[in-house]
Design an enzyme around this catalytic site. Structure first.
Site, mmCIF file in Angstrom:
data_model
loop_
_atom_site.group_PDB
_atom_site.id
_atom_site.type_symbol
_atom_site.label_atom_id
_atom_site.label_comp_id
_atom_site.label_asym_id
_atom_site.label_seq_id
_atom_site.Cartn_x
_atom_site.Cartn_y
_atom_site.Cartn_z
ATOM 1 N N LYS A 186 0.828 -1.191 -0.004
ATOM 2 C CA LYS A 186 -0.023 0.481 -0.139
ATOM 3 C C LYS A 186 0.438 1.471 -0.075
ATOM 4 O O LYS A 186 1.343 1.768 1.153
ATOM 5 C CB LYS A 186 -0.510 -0.082 0.648
ATOM 6 C CG LYS A 186 -2.080 0.208 0.911
ATOM 7 C CD LYS A 186 -2.133 1.831 1.000
ATOM 8 C CE LYS A 186 -2.044 2.643 2.288
ATOM 9 N NZ LYS A 186 -1.822 4.458 1.805
ATOM 10 N N GLY A 239 6.260 5.023 8.556
ATOM 11 C CA GLY A 239 5.525 6.352 8.926
ATOM 12 C C GLY A 239 5.734 7.131 10.180
ATOM 13 O O GLY A 239 6.371 6.983 10.766
ATOM 14 N N THR A 241 4.654 9.131 13.483
ATOM 15 C CA THR A 241 4.903 7.868 14.720
ATOM 16 C C THR A 241 3.022 7.522 14.963
ATOM 17 O O THR A 241 3.359 6.430 15.835
ATOM 18 C CB THR A 241 5.603 8.254 15.964
ATOM 19 O OG1 THR A 241 6.771 8.528 15.413
ATOM 20 C CG2 THR A 241 5.733 7.502 17.872
ATOM 21 N N GLU A 261 8.714 1.424 12.039
ATOM 22 C CA GLU A 261 10.021 2.040 11.535
ATOM 23 C C GLU A 261 8.914 3.271 11.328
ATOM 24 O O GLU A 261 8.579 4.267 10.546
ATOM 25 C CB GLU A 261 10.335 1.749 10.371
ATOM 26 C CG GLU A 261 11.894 2.092 9.884
ATOM 27 C CD GLU A 261 12.447 3.466 9.539
ATOM 28 O OE1 GLU A 261 11.986 4.430 9.936
ATOM 29 O OE2 GLU A 261 12.297 3.630 8.434
ATOM 30 N N CYS A 295 13.313 10.250 7.902
ATOM 31 C CA CYS A 295 13.343 10.290 9.220
ATOM 32 C C CYS A 295 14.076 9.610 10.568
ATOM 33 O O CYS A 295 14.786 10.238 10.823
ATOM 34 C CB CYS A 295 12.089 8.540 9.663
ATOM 35 S SG CYS A 295 12.926 7.475 7.805
ATOM 36 N N GLU A 395 9.371 16.073 15.350
ATOM 37 C CA GLU A 395 9.878 16.150 13.635
ATOM 38 C C GLU A 395 8.990 16.655 12.801
ATOM 39 O O GLU A 395 8.184 16.955 12.922
ATOM 40 C CB GLU A 395 9.615 13.928 13.502
ATOM 41 C CG GLU A 395 10.058 13.982 12.223
ATOM 42 C CD GLU A 395 9.814 12.375 11.474
ATOM 43 O OE1 GLU A 395 8.763 12.204 11.848
ATOM 44 O OE2 GLU A 395 10.860 11.974 11.386
HETATM 45 P P1 NAI Z 1 1.809 8.645 7.394
HETATM 46 O O1 NAI Z 1 2.079 7.990 8.443
HETATM 47 O O2 NAI Z 1 0.141 9.029 8.012
HETATM 48 O O3 NAI Z 1 1.323 7.742 6.584
HETATM 49 C C1 NAI Z 1 2.497 6.592 5.796
HETATM 50 C C2 NAI Z 1 2.021 6.117 5.200
HETATM 51 O O4 NAI Z 1 0.980 5.134 6.264
HETATM 52 C C3 NAI Z 1 0.525 6.296 4.140
HETATM 53 O O5 NAI Z 1 0.640 5.118 2.768
HETATM 54 C C4 NAI Z 1 -0.711 5.651 4.853
HETATM 55 O O6 NAI Z 1 -1.662 6.451 3.522
HETATM 56 C C5 NAI Z 1 -0.483 5.542 5.571
HETATM 57 N N1 NAI Z 1 -1.615 5.204 6.685
HETATM 58 C C6 NAI Z 1 -2.096 6.515 7.469
HETATM 59 N N2 NAI Z 1 -3.376 6.463 8.139
HETATM 60 C C7 NAI Z 1 -2.885 5.206 8.059
HETATM 61 C C8 NAI Z 1 -3.943 4.208 9.375
HETATM 62 N N3 NAI Z 1 -4.712 4.879 9.814
HETATM 63 N N4 NAI Z 1 -4.222 2.420 8.815
HETATM 64 C C9 NAI Z 1 -3.238 2.011 7.731
HETATM 65 N N5 NAI Z 1 -2.270 2.884 6.788
HETATM 66 C C10 NAI Z 1 -1.753 4.703 7.372
HETATM 67 O O7 NAI Z 1 2.742 10.308 7.243
HETATM 68 P P2 NAI Z 1 1.991 10.926 6.766
HETATM 69 O O8 NAI Z 1 0.865 11.834 7.623
HETATM 70 O O9 NAI Z 1 1.922 10.946 5.252
HETATM 71 O O10 NAI Z 1 2.911 12.229 6.880
HETATM 72 C C11 NAI Z 1 2.816 12.814 7.940
HETATM 73 C C12 NAI Z 1 3.877 13.082 9.473
HETATM 74 O O11 NAI Z 1 4.619 11.845 9.505
HETATM 75 C C13 NAI Z 1 5.032 14.099 8.590
HETATM 76 O O12 NAI Z 1 4.790 15.480 8.425
HETATM 77 C C14 NAI Z 1 6.095 13.854 8.838
HETATM 78 O O13 NAI Z 1 6.475 14.391 9.978
HETATM 79 C C15 NAI Z 1 6.278 12.198 9.559
HETATM 80 N N6 NAI Z 1 6.714 10.806 8.046
HETATM 81 C C16 NAI Z 1 7.284 10.416 9.072
HETATM 82 C C17 NAI Z 1 8.143 9.482 8.181
HETATM 83 C C18 NAI Z 1 9.191 8.116 9.085
HETATM 84 O O14 NAI Z 1 9.480 7.791 8.048
HETATM 85 N N7 NAI Z 1 9.896 8.565 9.702
HETATM 86 C C19 NAI Z 1 7.358 9.038 7.123
HETATM 87 C C20 NAI Z 1 6.585 9.524 6.625
HETATM 88 C C21 NAI Z 1 5.801 10.608 6.795
#
Ligand code: NAI
Ligand code: MG
Length: 492
Positions: A186, A239, A241, A261, A295, A395
Site C-alpha cells: 500500500k 511512517g 509515529t 519504523e 526519518c 519531527e
Molecule cells: P503517515 O504515517 O500518515 O503515512 C504513511 C503511510 O501510512 C501512508 O501509506 C498512509 O496512507 C498510511 N496510513 C495512514 N494512516 C493509516 C492508518 N490509519 N492505517 C494504516 N495505514 C495508514 O504519514 P503522513 O500523514 O503522510 O505524514 C505526516 C508526518 O509524518 C510527516 O509530516 C512527517 O513528519 C511524518 N513522517 C515520517 C516518516 C518517517 O519515515 N519518519 C515518513 C512519513 C511521514
C-alpha cells in the site's frame, strides 16, 4: 533551458490501475485520486483509489498464490525471480529515477544515485538470502530428534510513506518475498507511481500472479483495511509515529505481528577535536538530504562551544550555496517538499521556533522556484536552540536545522538521549575512545561516526523508543517475515 519544460510523462503501461492477482484493475468503487508533481503543483496522473473491497480481493489473490505455485516454489527459484527483478530495476533505472523525482520532488541526482541503485541492491541482496534461511537441530533431552523450520508468515501488508517510495517498498517487498510470503503493498497516497511501476516489473520478472499486489489508496481506508483484515498475518509499516501507534492498536484485534519504523529527531554531535570541514559537509548532508524528509535527518546539531562560531559560519555558508531548484536539473541538491501539507507544517514549526526564542540565521521561508506553485522551502538554520524547545523535540520533516551548543561530553550525550525518539545519531571526533563510548551510550538504532546517512542493503536499520521496533535490511530484515516451527520425531 529550464528542465521543467521538458518534463517526462509518467510512463506506466498499467495506466494507474491497481494490481491484484496479476491483473490491472480499476478500484471496486470506480474511484481515482490525483497524484501531484510537487515541483509545479500540477496533476501527474489519476490513480485507482483502493479501499477495503480491493484489499479484500488482494488478500484472496495472495491466498491463491500461496496455495498455488508460489507456496511450492523452491527458495532458489524465488531467489532467481528476485534477482531478475533487481536486473529490471537496473535496466529501467533512468525511467524509475524520473518517475520518483516527478512524484516526490526529490532531486534527480538523489533518485538516480541513491534511491534506484539501492533498490536494485536490495533485490539482489534478498535474492541471495532466500536460500540462506535455515532451521536448526536442537540437542533436546530424550530419544528425540528436534529441529526447526523457518516458515513464512503467510500474507503480509506493507505500508510505506512518501519520502522514499520505491526504496522503502523494496526494503519490505524483497525480504517478504524471499521468505516466501505473499504481499500487499500500500503506497502512500502522495506517491503511488513507483510502486505501481514496481508491480509491472514484478510481473515482467515472472513473479506468479497474486505474489505481489499493489493497492494505492488513503491511509484511513485502504491502509486501515489492510491492518484490520483477518487474512493478513503481518504489517510492516514506515511512517509517522502517531500512525504507528494507531496501527499497533488496530492490529491488536486480529493479533497481527507488526514492525514499525517511525519518526526521529536525531542528534548529530560535533566535538571540538573533529575534522571541521568534514563535519560541516556531513552536517549539511545530514539535514538537507532529501529536503529533510528523512526519518534519520540530523535535525539536532550539537556543537561544542569552542568551535560553535566557526562551525556555524561554515554551515551557513555551505547551506546558502546548497543548490536548490528544479528537481530535474542534475545540479540540484534540494528539490521540492513532497506536499503542500509539509510546507504548512514547516512554516508552523518555524513560527514556534521563533516564538520560543531561537534565532533564524538562514532561510525561514518558502523559496520561489519555476512557476512558483511548487512546494519549496529555503534551507533553514536556527541558532540558540535548547534541547527543550519544541523544534528540538518534534519531527519537522523539512530542511530545518536546530543548532544547540554544548560544553561537556556526558551532558551532551544525556541531552542527545533526552528525546522521545531513538532512530539514529552521529558523532564527529578524531578521538576513537570518545567516538566508541558515544556509540555505546547513544540510544539509537544506528550510530554514524564521522559520517552520516549511510545505508546498505546488508546493514540492519530501525529504531528504538518512539522510533519503533523491528529491523529492516540485512539478514535481520528477514526475521519479521518468518516464524519458527519446532518439529519432534520419536527415535526410541
Ligand atoms: P503517515 O504515517 O500518515 O503515512 C504513511 C503511510 O501510512 C501512508 O501509506 C498512509 O496512507 C498510511 N496510513 C495512514 N494512516 C493509516 C492508518 N490509519 N492505517 C494504516 N495505514 C495508514 O504519514 P503522513 O500523514 O503522510 O505524514 C505526516 C508526518 O509524518 C510527516 O509530516 C512527517 O513528519 C511524518 N513522517 C515520517 C516518516 C518517517 O519515515 N519518519 C515518513 C512519513 C511521514
Ligand atoms: Mg497521515
Amino acid at each position: 533551458m529550464n528542465p521543467t519544460e521538458t518534463l517526462p510523462k509518467p510512463a506506466l503501461t498499467s495506466g494507474g490501475r491497481l494490481l491484484v492477482g496479476g491483473d490491472w484493475r480499476e478500484a471496486q468503487s470506480g474511484k481515482r485520486f490525483r497524484t501531484l508533481n510537487p515541483a509545479t503543483g500540477d496533476t501527474l496522473l489519476e490513480v485507482a483509489e483502493g479501499d477495503a473491497a480491493d484489499i479484500d480481493l488482494a488478500v484472496q489473490a495472495a491466498r491463491r498464490a500461496l496455495e498455488g505455485p508460489w507456496g511450492k516454489m523452491s527458495a532458489s527459484e524465488r531467489g532467481r525471480l528476485l534477482w531478475k527483478l533487481g536486473d529490471l530495476v537496473n535496466e529501467k533505472a533512468a525511467e524509475l529515477s524520473q518517475l520518483e523525482t516527478l512524484d516526490t520532488g526529490k532531486a534527480i541526482w538523489e533518485s538516480s544515485k541513491i534511491d534506484v541503485p539501492l533498490t536494485a541492491d536490495t533485490f539482489y541482496y534478498y535474492a541471495g538470502a532466500a536460500t540462506k534461511l535455515e532451521g536448526r537441530t536442537i540437542p533436546v533431552s530424550g530419544p528425540y530428534l528436534n529441529y526447526t523450520l523457518r516458515e513464512p508468515l503467510g500474507i503480509v501488508g506493507l505500508i510505506v510513506p512518501w519520502n522514499f517510495p520505491l526504496l522503502l517498498a523494496a526494503r519490505k517487498v524483497a525480504p517478504s518475498l524471499a521468505a516466501g510470503n505473499a504481499a500487499i503493498l500500500k503506497p502512500a497516497e502522495e506517491t503511488p507511481l513507483s510502486a505501481l511501476r514496481l508491480g509491472e516489473l514484478a510481473l515482467e520478472a515472472g513473479l506468479p500472479p497474486g505474489v505481489l499486489n499493489v493497492v494505492p489508496g488513503y491511509g484511513p481506508t485502504a491502509g486501515a483495511a489492510l491492518v484490520a483484515h483477518p487474512g493478513v498475518q503481518g504489517i510492516a509499516f514506515t511512517g509517522e509515529t502517531t500512525t504507528g501507534q494507531l496501527i499497533m492498536q488496530n492490529a491488536a484485534r486480529s493479533l497481527k505481528k507488526i514492525s514499525l519504523e517511525l519518526g526521529g529527531k536525531s542528534p548529530n554531535i560535533v566535538f571540538a577535536d573533529a575534522d571541521l570541514e568534514a563535519a560541516v559537509r556531513g552536517s549539511i548532508f545530514a539535514i538537507f538530504y532529501n529536503k529533510g524528509e528523512v526519518c534519520t535527518a540530523g535535525s539536532r546539531l550539537f556543537v561544542e562551544k569552542g568551535i560553535h562560531d566557526a562551525m556555524l559560519e561554515k554551515v551557513i555558508d555551505r547551506a546558502q550555496k546548497f543548490p536548490q531548484g528544479d528537481p530535474f536539473d542534475p545540479k540540484t541538491r534540494l528539490g521540492a517538499q513532497t506536499s503542500e501539507a509539509q510546507i504548512e507544517k514547516i512554516a508552523r514549526y518555524v513560527d514556534i521556533g521563533k516564538k520560543e526564542g531561537a534565532k533564524v540565521v538562514l532561510g525561514g521561508e518558502p523559496a520561489r522556484v519555476g512557476n512558483g506553485r511548487g512546494f519549496f522551502w529555503k534551507p533553514t538554520i536556527f541558532d540558540g536552540v535548547t534541547n527543550s524547545m519544541t523544534i528540538a523535540r518534534e519531527e519537522i520533516f523539512g530542511p530545518v536545522l536546530s543548532v544547540i551548543a554544548f560544553e561537556d561530553f556526558d551532558k551532551v550525550l544525556a541531552e542527545a538521549n533526552d528525546s522521545f525518539y531513538g532512530l539514529s545519531a552521529a558523532v564527529w571526533t578524531r578521538d576513537i575512545k570518545k567516538a566508541h563510548r558515544a556509540a555505546r551510550t547513544l540510544q539509537a538504532g544506528t550510530v554514524w561516526i564521522n559520517t552520516y546517512n549511510l545505508y546498505d542493503a546488508a546493514s540492519p536499520y530501525g529504531g528504538t523508543k518512539g522510533s519503533g521496533f523491528g529491523r529492516e535490511s540485512g539478514m535481520q530484515g528477514l526475521d519479521f517475515y518468518t516464524q519458527t516451527k519446532s518439529v519432534w520425531v520419536d527415535l526410541s
